[in-house]
Design a protein around this motif. Structure first.
Motif, PDB file in Angstrom:
ATOM      1  N   ALA A  10      -8.396  -2.259  11.717  1.00 13.59           N
ATOM      2  CA  ALA A  10      -8.338  -2.489  13.163  1.00 13.59           C
ATOM      3  C   ALA A  10      -7.250  -1.637  13.814  1.00 13.59           C
ATOM      4  CB  ALA A  10      -8.105  -3.967  13.444  1.00 13.59           C
ATOM      5  N   ILE A  11      -6.116  -1.498  13.149  1.00  7.93           N
ATOM      6  CA  ILE A  11      -5.026  -0.673  13.687  1.00  7.93           C
ATOM      7  C   ILE A  11      -5.477   0.780  13.765  1.00  7.93           C
ATOM      8  CG2 ILE A  11      -2.707   0.222  13.198  1.00  7.93           C
ATOM      9  CD1 ILE A  11      -2.090  -2.627  12.056  1.00  7.93           C
ATOM     10  N   ARG A  12      -6.163   1.245  12.740  1.00  7.44           N
ATOM     11  CA  ARG A  12      -6.678   2.615  12.725  1.00  7.44           C
ATOM     12  C   ARG A  12      -7.637   2.830  13.901  1.00  7.44           C
ATOM     13  NH1 ARG A  12      -6.663   6.206   9.132  1.00  7.44           N
ATOM     14  NH2 ARG A  12      -8.158   7.880   8.945  1.00  7.44           N
ATOM     15  N   GLU A  13      -8.553   1.892  14.120  1.00  4.49           N
ATOM     16  CA  GLU A  13      -9.510   2.013  15.220  1.00  4.49           C
ATOM     17  C   GLU A  13      -8.795   2.043  16.567  1.00  4.49           C
ATOM     18  OE1 GLU A  13     -12.359  -1.130  14.745  1.00  4.49           O
ATOM     19  OE2 GLU A  13     -13.154  -0.284  12.893  1.00  4.49           O
ATOM     20  N   ALA A  14      -7.785   1.192  16.731  1.00 11.16           N
ATOM     21  CA  ALA A  14      -7.048   1.149  17.996  1.00 11.16           C
ATOM     22  C   ALA A  14      -6.306   2.455  18.242  1.00 11.16           C
ATOM     23  CB  ALA A  14      -6.082  -0.037  17.994  1.00 11.16           C
ATOM     24  N   PHE A  15      -5.635   2.971  17.225  1.00 10.94           N
ATOM     25  CA  PHE A  15      -4.908   4.227  17.408  1.00 10.94           C
ATOM     26  C   PHE A  15      -5.855   5.412  17.559  1.00 10.94           C
ATOM     27  CE2 PHE A  15      -1.008   2.071  15.750  1.00 10.94           C
ATOM     28  CZ  PHE A  15      -0.253   2.260  16.908  1.00 10.94           C
ATOM     29  N   ALA A  16      -6.995   5.394  16.893  1.00 14.11           N
ATOM     30  CA  ALA A  16      -7.986   6.462  17.068  1.00 14.11           C
ATOM     31  C   ALA A  16      -8.461   6.482  18.518  1.00 14.11           C
ATOM     32  CB  ALA A  16      -9.157   6.273  16.112  1.00 14.11           C
ATOM     33  N   ALA A  17      -8.727   5.303  19.081  1.00 14.97           N
ATOM     34  CA  ALA A  17      -9.147   5.216  20.479  1.00 14.97           C
ATOM     35  C   ALA A  17      -8.031   5.691  21.409  1.00 14.97           C
ATOM     36  CB  ALA A  17      -9.565   3.795  20.811  1.00 14.97           C
TER      37      ALA A  17
ATOM     38  N   ALA B 134      -4.872  -6.096  17.135  1.00 15.33           N
ATOM     39  CA  ALA B 134      -5.486  -5.358  16.033  1.00 15.33           C
ATOM     40  C   ALA B 134      -4.729  -5.787  14.780  1.00 15.33           C
ATOM     41  CB  ALA B 134      -5.365  -3.855  16.250  1.00 15.33           C
ATOM     42  N   ALA B 135      -5.423  -6.442  13.844  1.00 12.83           N
ATOM     43  CA  ALA B 135      -4.790  -6.966  12.637  1.00 12.83           C
ATOM     44  C   ALA B 135      -5.328  -6.233  11.418  1.00 12.83           C
ATOM     45  CB  ALA B 135      -5.042  -8.460  12.506  1.00 12.83           C
ATOM     46  N   GLY B 136      -4.437  -5.682  10.611  1.00  5.60           N
ATOM     47  CA  GLY B 136      -4.827  -4.977   9.402  1.00  5.60           C
ATOM     48  C   GLY B 136      -5.088  -3.504   9.653  1.00  5.60           C
ATOM     49  N   HIS B 137      -5.068  -2.741   8.567  1.00  2.17           N
ATOM     50  CA  HIS B 137      -5.190  -1.289   8.679  1.00  2.17           C
ATOM     51  C   HIS B 137      -6.449  -0.818   9.388  1.00  2.17           C
ATOM     52  CE1 HIS B 137      -2.100   0.012   5.411  1.00  2.17           C
ATOM     53  NE2 HIS B 137      -1.540  -0.322   6.542  1.00  2.17           N
TER      54      HIS B 137
ATOM     55  N   GLN C 115       0.826  -1.201   0.000  1.00  2.56           N
ATOM     56  CA  GLN C 115       0.000   0.000   0.000  1.00  2.56           C
ATOM     57  C   GLN C 115       0.862   1.253   0.000  1.00  2.56           C
ATOM     58  OE1 GLN C 115       0.804  -1.442   2.802  1.00  2.56           O
ATOM     59  NE2 GLN C 115       0.997   0.128   4.322  1.00  2.56           N
ATOM     60  N   PRO C 116       0.375   2.323  -0.626  1.00  2.00           N
ATOM     61  CA  PRO C 116       1.138   3.564  -0.627  1.00  2.00           C
ATOM     62  C   PRO C 116       1.099   4.214   0.754  1.00  2.00           C
ATOM     63  CG  PRO C 116      -0.972   3.866  -1.716  1.00  2.00           C
ATOM     64  CD  PRO C 116      -0.854   2.410  -1.379  1.00  2.00           C
ATOM     65  N   SER C 117       2.132   4.923   1.085  1.00  2.00           N
ATOM     66  CA  SER C 117       2.204   5.641   2.349  1.00  2.00           C
ATOM     67  C   SER C 117       2.712   7.041   2.064  1.00  2.00           C
ATOM     68  CB  SER C 117       3.174   4.917   3.290  1.00  2.00           C
ATOM     69  OG  SER C 117       3.347   5.656   4.470  1.00  2.00           O
TER      70      SER C 117
ATOM     71  N   ASP D 192      -3.843   9.060   9.654  1.00  4.54           N
ATOM     72  CA  ASP D 192      -3.466   8.449   8.378  1.00  4.54           C
ATOM     73  C   ASP D 192      -1.968   8.175   8.311  1.00  4.54           C
ATOM     74  OD1 ASP D 192      -6.056   8.416   7.361  1.00  4.54           O
ATOM     75  OD2 ASP D 192      -5.850  10.401   6.434  1.00  4.54           O
ATOM     76  N   ALA D 193      -1.176   9.135   8.769  1.00  2.00           N
ATOM     77  CA  ALA D 193       0.283   8.950   8.753  1.00  2.00           C
ATOM     78  C   ALA D 193       0.698   7.849   9.715  1.00  2.00           C
ATOM     79  CB  ALA D 193       0.985  10.256   9.099  1.00  2.00           C
ATOM     80  N   MET D 194       0.047   7.763  10.879  1.00  2.00           N
ATOM     81  CA  MET D 194       0.375   6.705  11.841  1.00  2.00           C
ATOM     82  C   MET D 194       0.112   5.339  11.222  1.00  2.00           C
ATOM     83  SD  MET D 194      -1.298   8.500  15.210  1.00  2.00           S
ATOM     84  CE  MET D 194      -1.330   7.019  16.158  1.00  2.00           C
ATOM     85  N   VAL D 195      -1.074   5.153  10.689  1.00  2.00           N
ATOM     86  CA  VAL D 195      -1.448   3.864  10.100  1.00  2.00           C
ATOM     87  C   VAL D 195      -0.600   3.564   8.874  1.00  2.00           C
ATOM     88  CG1 VAL D 195      -3.336   2.554   9.040  1.00  2.00           C
ATOM     89  CG2 VAL D 195      -3.785   3.990  11.046  1.00  2.00           C
ATOM     90  N   GLY D 196      -0.205   4.594   8.129  1.00  2.00           N
ATOM     91  CA  GLY D 196       0.606   4.417   6.935  1.00  2.00           C
ATOM     92  C   GLY D 196       1.996   3.865   7.198  1.00  2.00           C
ATOM     93  N   LEU D 197       2.411   3.847   8.454  1.00  5.11           N
ATOM     94  CA  LEU D 197       3.712   3.280   8.808  1.00  5.11           C
ATOM     95  C   LEU D 197       3.649   1.771   9.029  1.00  5.11           C
ATOM     96  CD1 LEU D 197       4.874   6.089  11.233  1.00  5.11           C
ATOM     97  CD2 LEU D 197       5.666   5.688   8.883  1.00  5.11           C
ATOM     98  N   TYR D 198       2.432   1.217   8.936  1.00  5.82           N
ATOM     99  CA  TYR D 198       2.214  -0.213   9.132  1.00  5.82           C
ATOM    100  C   TYR D 198       1.837  -0.860   7.805  1.00  5.82           C
ATOM    101  CZ  TYR D 198       2.255   0.641  14.128  1.00  5.82           C
ATOM    102  OH  TYR D 198       2.634   0.991  15.396  1.00  5.82           O
ATOM    103  N   ALA D 199       2.307  -2.069   7.587  1.00  6.29           N
ATOM    104  CA  ALA D 199       1.939  -2.842   6.399  1.00  6.29           C
ATOM    105  C   ALA D 199       0.457  -3.194   6.471  1.00  6.29           C
ATOM    106  CB  ALA D 199       2.778  -4.123   6.327  1.00  6.29           C
ATOM    107  N   ALA D 200      -0.139  -3.461   5.329  1.00  6.91           N
ATOM    108  CA  ALA D 200      -1.563  -3.805   5.262  1.00  6.91           C
ATOM    109  C   ALA D 200      -1.890  -5.045   6.086  1.00  6.91           C
ATOM    110  CB  ALA D 200      -1.985  -4.009   3.808  1.00  6.91           C
ATOM    111  N   ASP D 201      -0.926  -5.927   6.258  1.00  7.42           N
ATOM    112  CA  ASP D 201      -1.143  -7.154   7.026  1.00  7.42           C
ATOM    113  C   ASP D 201      -0.499  -7.108   8.413  1.00  7.42           C
ATOM    114  OD1 ASP D 201       1.447  -7.157   6.002  1.00  7.42           O
ATOM    115  OD2 ASP D 201       1.461  -9.296   5.555  1.00  7.42           O
ATOM    116  N   ALA D 202      -0.215  -5.916   8.905  1.00  9.45           N
ATOM    117  CA  ALA D 202       0.437  -5.754  10.208  1.00  9.45           C
ATOM    118  C   ALA D 202      -0.500  -6.138  11.351  1.00  9.45           C
ATOM    119  CB  ALA D 202       0.903  -4.310  10.378  1.00  9.45           C
ATOM    120  N   VAL D 203       0.124  -6.452  12.495  1.00 13.89           N
ATOM    121  CA  VAL D 203      -0.602  -6.794  13.718  1.00 13.89           C
ATOM    122  C   VAL D 203      -0.017  -5.963  14.858  1.00 13.89           C
ATOM    123  CG1 VAL D 203      -1.162  -8.633  15.356  1.00 13.89           C
ATOM    124  CG2 VAL D 203      -1.043  -9.138  12.896  1.00 13.89           C
TER     125      VAL D 203
END
Length: 149
Positions: free
Chosen positions: A61-68, A56-59, A10-12, A36-47
């Motif tokens: 879930a990771i986005r939701e966790a960091f938003a919280a 939190a697996a994938g963008h 994915q592009p970052s 967006d920049a935080m999540v963009g530092l993780y691969a699409a299949d990151a955990v």
């Protein structure tokens, strides 16, 4: 040398040319409140590890966790690893297309992640075992939605 399958495509907005650049980029994104920049530092299949053995697996879930985490004030001044790049020392142990990154804060908190080299030669995290591990605000409720404590 072992070559691992690359699913990091994915592009970052930020391209880390070394694994050591990921932590300061994360700190900058947190300081700016740029999810967006935080999540963009993780691969699409990151955990990303969460408290109580959850993940939190994938963008999404990771986005939701960091938003919280941002909403609860878990990241930022006095929060989890990486909120202040000046207070963090970063090291990376690289072997082939994988790297273990370790960052240490002035208070002694240590965070570890695994990064993978992308097809274009950049680096993204694929496993973050410590950044949100103590952040109860990032746990999903029984309904599956994240709840800000």
């Amino acid at each position: 040398m072992t070559t691992w399958p690359m699913t990091t495509t994915q592009p970052s907005p930020f391209v880390a040319t070394s694994p050591e650049q990921l932590e300061p980029a994360f700190a900058s994104a947190v300081a700016a409140g740029d999810l967006d920049a935080m999540v963009g530092l993780y691969a699409a299949d990151a955990v990303v590890s969460l408290p109580r053995g959850r993940e939190a697996a994938g963008h999404r879930a990771i986005r939701e966790a960091f938003a919280a985490a941002l909403a609860a004030g878990v990241l930022g001044a006095g929060g989890a690893c990486g909120e202040d790049a000046a207070a963090v020392s970063v090291r990376a142990l690289v072997t082939g297309d994988l790297a273990m990154t370790t960052s240490s804060r002035a208070d002694g908190t240590v965070c570890t992640q695994v990064a993978r080299r992308t097809a274009d030669g950049g680096w993204l995290w694929v496993r973050d075992g410590s950044r949100l591990r103590e952040a109860d605000a990032c746990l999903p409720s029984p309904s599956g939605d994240l709840v800000v404590a």
